[in-house]
Design a protein around this motif. Structure first.
Motif, PDB file in Angstrom:
ATOM      1  N   THR A 250       0.747  -1.333   0.129  1.00  0.00           N
ATOM      2  CA  THR A 250      -0.175  -0.010   0.202  1.00  0.00           C
ATOM      3  C   THR A 250       0.699   1.287  -0.072  1.00  0.00           C
ATOM      4  OG1 THR A 250      -1.642  -1.276   1.206  1.00  0.00           O
ATOM      5  CG2 THR A 250      -1.706   1.260   1.381  1.00  0.00           C
ATOM      6  N   LEU A 251       1.751   1.459   0.969  1.00  0.00           N
ATOM      7  CA  LEU A 251       2.804   2.612   0.946  1.00  0.00           C
ATOM      8  C   LEU A 251       3.512   2.694  -0.219  1.00  0.00           C
ATOM      9  CD1 LEU A 251       3.684   2.371   4.845  1.00  0.00           C
ATOM     10  CD2 LEU A 251       1.982   3.739   3.628  1.00  0.00           C
ATOM     11  N   GLY A 252       4.104   1.562  -0.799  1.00  0.00           N
ATOM     12  CA  GLY A 252       4.999   1.566  -1.705  1.00  0.00           C
ATOM     13  C   GLY A 252       3.918   2.155  -3.195  1.00  0.00           C
ATOM     14  N   THR A 253       2.649   1.783  -3.433  1.00  0.00           N
ATOM     15  CA  THR A 253       1.896   1.945  -4.382  1.00  0.00           C
ATOM     16  C   THR A 253       1.388   3.685  -4.221  1.00  0.00           C
ATOM     17  OG1 THR A 253       0.778  -0.122  -4.702  1.00  0.00           O
ATOM     18  CG2 THR A 253      -0.313   1.906  -5.390  1.00  0.00           C
ATOM     19  N   LEU A 254       1.405   4.144  -3.163  1.00  0.00           N
ATOM     20  CA  LEU A 254       1.198   5.603  -2.748  1.00  0.00           C
ATOM     21  C   LEU A 254       2.264   6.340  -3.223  1.00  0.00           C
ATOM     22  CD1 LEU A 254      -0.999   5.517   0.632  1.00  0.00           C
ATOM     23  CD2 LEU A 254      -1.881   5.839  -1.754  1.00  0.00           C
ATOM     24  N   LEU A 255       3.525   6.067  -2.622  1.00  0.00           N
ATOM     25  CA  LEU A 255       4.603   6.739  -2.993  1.00  0.00           C
ATOM     26  C   LEU A 255       4.926   6.711  -4.406  1.00  0.00           C
ATOM     27  CD1 LEU A 255       7.071   8.244  -1.665  1.00  0.00           C
ATOM     28  CD2 LEU A 255       8.013   6.165  -1.322  1.00  0.00           C
ATOM     29  N   ALA A 256       4.647   5.499  -5.079  1.00  0.00           N
ATOM     30  CA  ALA A 256       4.856   5.498  -6.619  1.00  0.00           C
ATOM     31  C   ALA A 256       3.860   6.562  -7.186  1.00  0.00           C
ATOM     32  CB  ALA A 256       4.600   4.130  -7.047  1.00  0.00           C
ATOM     33  N   LEU A 257       2.907   6.530  -6.994  1.00  0.00           N
ATOM     34  CA  LEU A 257       1.764   7.395  -7.592  1.00  0.00           C
ATOM     35  C   LEU A 257       2.081   8.836  -7.296  1.00  0.00           C
ATOM     36  CD1 LEU A 257      -1.737   5.610  -6.776  1.00  0.00           C
ATOM     37  CD2 LEU A 257      -0.383   5.757  -8.837  1.00  0.00           C
ATOM     38  N   LEU A 258       2.447   9.327  -6.103  1.00  0.00           N
ATOM     39  CA  LEU A 258       3.224  10.586  -5.982  1.00  0.00           C
ATOM     40  C   LEU A 258       4.262  10.944  -6.975  1.00  0.00           C
ATOM     41  CD1 LEU A 258       3.180  10.977  -1.973  1.00  0.00           C
ATOM     42  CD2 LEU A 258       1.505  11.921  -3.447  1.00  0.00           C
ATOM     43  N   MET A 259       5.151   9.880  -7.191  1.00  0.00           N
ATOM     44  CA  MET A 259       6.253  10.344  -8.001  1.00  0.00           C
ATOM     45  C   MET A 259       5.688  10.242  -9.602  1.00  0.00           C
ATOM     46  SD  MET A 259       9.465   8.650  -6.020  1.00  0.00           S
ATOM     47  CE  MET A 259       8.635   7.223  -5.670  1.00  0.00           C
ATOM     48  N   ALA A 260       4.768   9.213  -9.801  1.00  0.00           N
ATOM     49  CA  ALA A 260       4.397   8.990 -11.151  1.00  0.00           C
ATOM     50  C   ALA A 260       3.726  10.061 -11.961  1.00  0.00           C
ATOM     51  CB  ALA A 260       3.590   7.587 -11.363  1.00  0.00           C
ATOM     52  N   VAL A 261       2.649  10.729 -11.060  1.00  0.00           N
ATOM     53  CA  VAL A 261       1.824  11.722 -11.806  1.00  0.00           C
ATOM     54  C   VAL A 261       2.730  12.799 -12.357  1.00  0.00           C
ATOM     55  CG1 VAL A 261       0.276  13.756 -11.100  1.00  0.00           C
ATOM     56  CG2 VAL A 261       0.097  11.310 -10.271  1.00  0.00           C
ATOM     57  N   PRO A 262       3.683  13.529 -11.643  1.00  0.00           N
ATOM     58  CA  PRO A 262       4.765  14.726 -12.413  1.00  0.00           C
ATOM     59  C   PRO A 262       5.297  13.908 -13.595  1.00  0.00           C
ATOM     60  CG  PRO A 262       5.506  14.265 -10.278  1.00  0.00           C
ATOM     61  CD  PRO A 262       4.115  13.467 -10.251  1.00  0.00           C
ATOM     62  N   VAL A 263       5.827  12.905 -13.331  1.00  0.00           N
ATOM     63  CA  VAL A 263       6.414  12.291 -14.233  1.00  0.00           C
ATOM     64  C   VAL A 263       5.701  11.953 -15.612  1.00  0.00           C
ATOM     65  CG1 VAL A 263       7.733  10.067 -15.315  1.00  0.00           C
ATOM     66  CG2 VAL A 263       8.149  11.236 -12.709  1.00  0.00           C
ATOM     67  N   ALA A 264       4.377  11.610 -15.559  1.00  0.00           N
ATOM     68  CA  ALA A 264       3.345  11.150 -16.653  1.00  0.00           C
ATOM     69  C   ALA A 264       3.156  12.522 -17.495  1.00  0.00           C
ATOM     70  CB  ALA A 264       2.050  10.604 -16.167  1.00  0.00           C
ATOM     71  N   PHE A 265       2.957  13.631 -16.527  1.00  0.00           N
ATOM     72  CA  PHE A 265       2.636  14.984 -17.220  1.00  0.00           C
ATOM     73  C   PHE A 265       3.801  15.358 -18.066  1.00  0.00           C
ATOM     74  CE2 PHE A 265      -1.183  15.153 -14.441  1.00  0.00           C
ATOM     75  CZ  PHE A 265      -1.898  15.761 -15.189  1.00  0.00           C
ATOM     76  N   MET A 266       4.986  15.216 -17.632  1.00  0.00           N
ATOM     77  CA  MET A 266       6.265  15.602 -18.084  1.00  0.00           C
ATOM     78  C   MET A 266       6.513  14.839 -19.507  1.00  0.00           C
ATOM     79  SD  MET A 266       9.036  16.788 -15.291  1.00  0.00           S
ATOM     80  CE  MET A 266       8.914  14.929 -14.445  1.00  0.00           C
ATOM     81  N   ALA A 267       5.878  13.233 -19.525  1.00  0.00           N
ATOM     82  CA  ALA A 267       6.070  12.749 -20.862  1.00  0.00           C
ATOM     83  C   ALA A 267       5.188  12.795 -21.620  1.00  0.00           C
ATOM     84  CB  ALA A 267       6.018  11.128 -19.797  1.00  0.00           C
ATOM     85  N   ALA A 268       3.872  13.356 -21.174  1.00  0.00           N
ATOM     86  CA  ALA A 268       2.996  13.380 -22.286  1.00  0.00           C
ATOM     87  C   ALA A 268       3.130  14.632 -23.345  1.00  0.00           C
ATOM     88  CB  ALA A 268       1.428  13.746 -21.713  1.00  0.00           C
ATOM     89  N   ARG A 269       2.948  14.237 -24.472  1.00  0.00           N
ATOM     90  CA  ARG A 269       3.178  15.279 -25.570  1.00  0.00           C
ATOM     91  C   ARG A 269       2.261  16.593 -25.412  1.00  0.00           C
ATOM     92  NH1 ARG A 269       3.168  10.335 -28.600  1.00  0.00           N
ATOM     93  NH2 ARG A 269       5.195  10.121 -29.616  1.00  0.00           N
ATOM     94  N   ASN A 270       1.070  16.548 -24.911  1.00  0.00           N
ATOM     95  CA  ASN A 270       0.132  17.620 -24.675  1.00  0.00           C
ATOM     96  C   ASN A 270       0.356  18.330 -23.522  1.00  0.00           C
ATOM     97  OD1 ASN A 270      -0.719  15.353 -23.762  1.00  0.00           O
ATOM     98  ND2 ASN A 270      -2.739  16.110 -24.275  1.00  0.00           N
ATOM     99  N   THR A 271       1.280  17.830 -22.628  1.00  0.00           N
ATOM    100  CA  THR A 271       1.345  18.478 -21.403  1.00  0.00           C
ATOM    101  C   THR A 271       2.829  18.845 -20.873  1.00  0.00           C
ATOM    102  OG1 THR A 271       1.356  16.403 -20.092  1.00  0.00           O
ATOM    103  CG2 THR A 271      -0.722  17.747 -20.467  1.00  0.00           C
ATOM    104  N   THR A 272       3.859  18.263 -21.718  1.00  0.00           N
ATOM    105  CA  THR A 272       5.222  18.448 -21.409  1.00  0.00           C
ATOM    106  C   THR A 272       5.730  19.843 -21.519  1.00  0.00           C
ATOM    107  OG1 THR A 272       7.527  17.571 -21.544  1.00  0.00           O
ATOM    108  CG2 THR A 272       5.949  17.625 -23.509  1.00  0.00           C
TER     109      THR A 272
END
Length: 271
Positions: free
Chosen positions: A87-109
């Motif tokens: 559970t904690l590993g998933t929550l921590l991953a989501l906190l880090m994955a959200v900004p990475v995803a926005f930086m990786a998407a072509r329409n939001t980077t």
């Protein structure tokens, strides 16, 4: 389809001569590779142990049954640690994955030339290494324990969550974004009111799905010293306490099944 003319008649052929030769060459090459690999495996295999495997499995089954049911009182804390790791590993991953995803998407980077390649590198790097390897590295750095397991699960999950999320971001309806932009909204307001509401169902589904996967992965991290019920399994294996091993395996099975059921119910409620 290729056709062969003979005495004013046309004979249908599935492949031309060149295609047939290429087809058979591919089959011969594949067969040669298979035979070579099988030869290498055979030379590195002690076949006596392979043929004797059914007898060994039967002996272990005899030693492991019935399970040592009284040992279940000592598995409460390891199961709780395993749940916390997932559970904690998933929550921590989501906190880090959200900004990475926005930086990786072509329409939001912010920059397709500099920032997006870095974000994609993070996604690939975290997805390409198994959680057990991350756990081994982290144990060498911060020592054994549950914290190393949490970080291993988190790092392993970043790439998975970020990849699915940035694909969802790229598939949003741009007309909503354009409508909010036309009102004079700032970049953050466009993101908050035009993008985030569209990806929230995908984000929730990704979160639950990854938590379900992490439940299974966290059960074995203890084998390398990262805490959880896997640590109890490793200790029992080291002393050949087969009744305890069988009980732990049953508990892991029930634990994973319950996690799968909860995940399915939550995903069904979200979708």
């Amino acid at each position: 389809m290729p056709v062969l003319e003979r005495e004013d008649r046309q004979i249908w052929r599935r492949r031309s001569r060149g295609q047939a030769l290429t087809h058979w060459a591919a089959w011969l090459t594949g067969t040669a590779i298979f035979v070579y690999c099988w030869q290498q495996i055979s030379e590195a295999t002690t076949w006596f142990f392979v043929w004797d495997a059914p007898n060994i499995a039967g002996d272990i089954w005899t030693r492991a049954t019935p399970p040592r049911w009284e040992y279940i009182t000592q598995l409460g804390r390891p199961i709780w640690d395993t749940l916390n790791i997932a559970t904690l590993g998933t929550l921590l991953a989501l906190l880090m994955a959200v900004p990475v995803a926005f930086m990786a998407a072509r329409n939001t980077t912010p920059s397709r030339l500099f920032i997006r390649p870095v974000a994609l590198l993070i996604i690939v790097a975290t997805r390409s290494i198994n959680a057990l390897i991350w756990a081994l590295l982290l144990i060498a750095i911060i020592g054994p324990g549950v914290f190393a397991g949490v970080l291993a699960i988190a790092i392993r999950s970043i790439g998975f969550c970020a990849k699915l999320l940035y694909e969802a971001i790229e598939e949003i309806d741009q007309t909503q974004v354009e409508a909010i932009t036309a009102t004079g909204a700032s970049r953050w307001q466009v993101m908050a009111y035009g993008i985030v509401p569209q990806i929230m169902p995908a984000f929730a589904g990704i979160s639950v799905f990854r938590w379900d996967i992490n439940i299974r992965e966290s059960t074995v991290l203890g084998l390398v010293g990262a805490g959880g019920i896997g640590l109890q399994l490793q200790s029992s294996l080291n002393v050949l306490a087969w009744p305890q091993v069988s009980l732990i395996l049953l508990v892991i099975l029930v634990f994973v099944v319950v996690g799968e059921w909860v995940s399915a119910k939550v995903r069904g409620a979200i979708i």
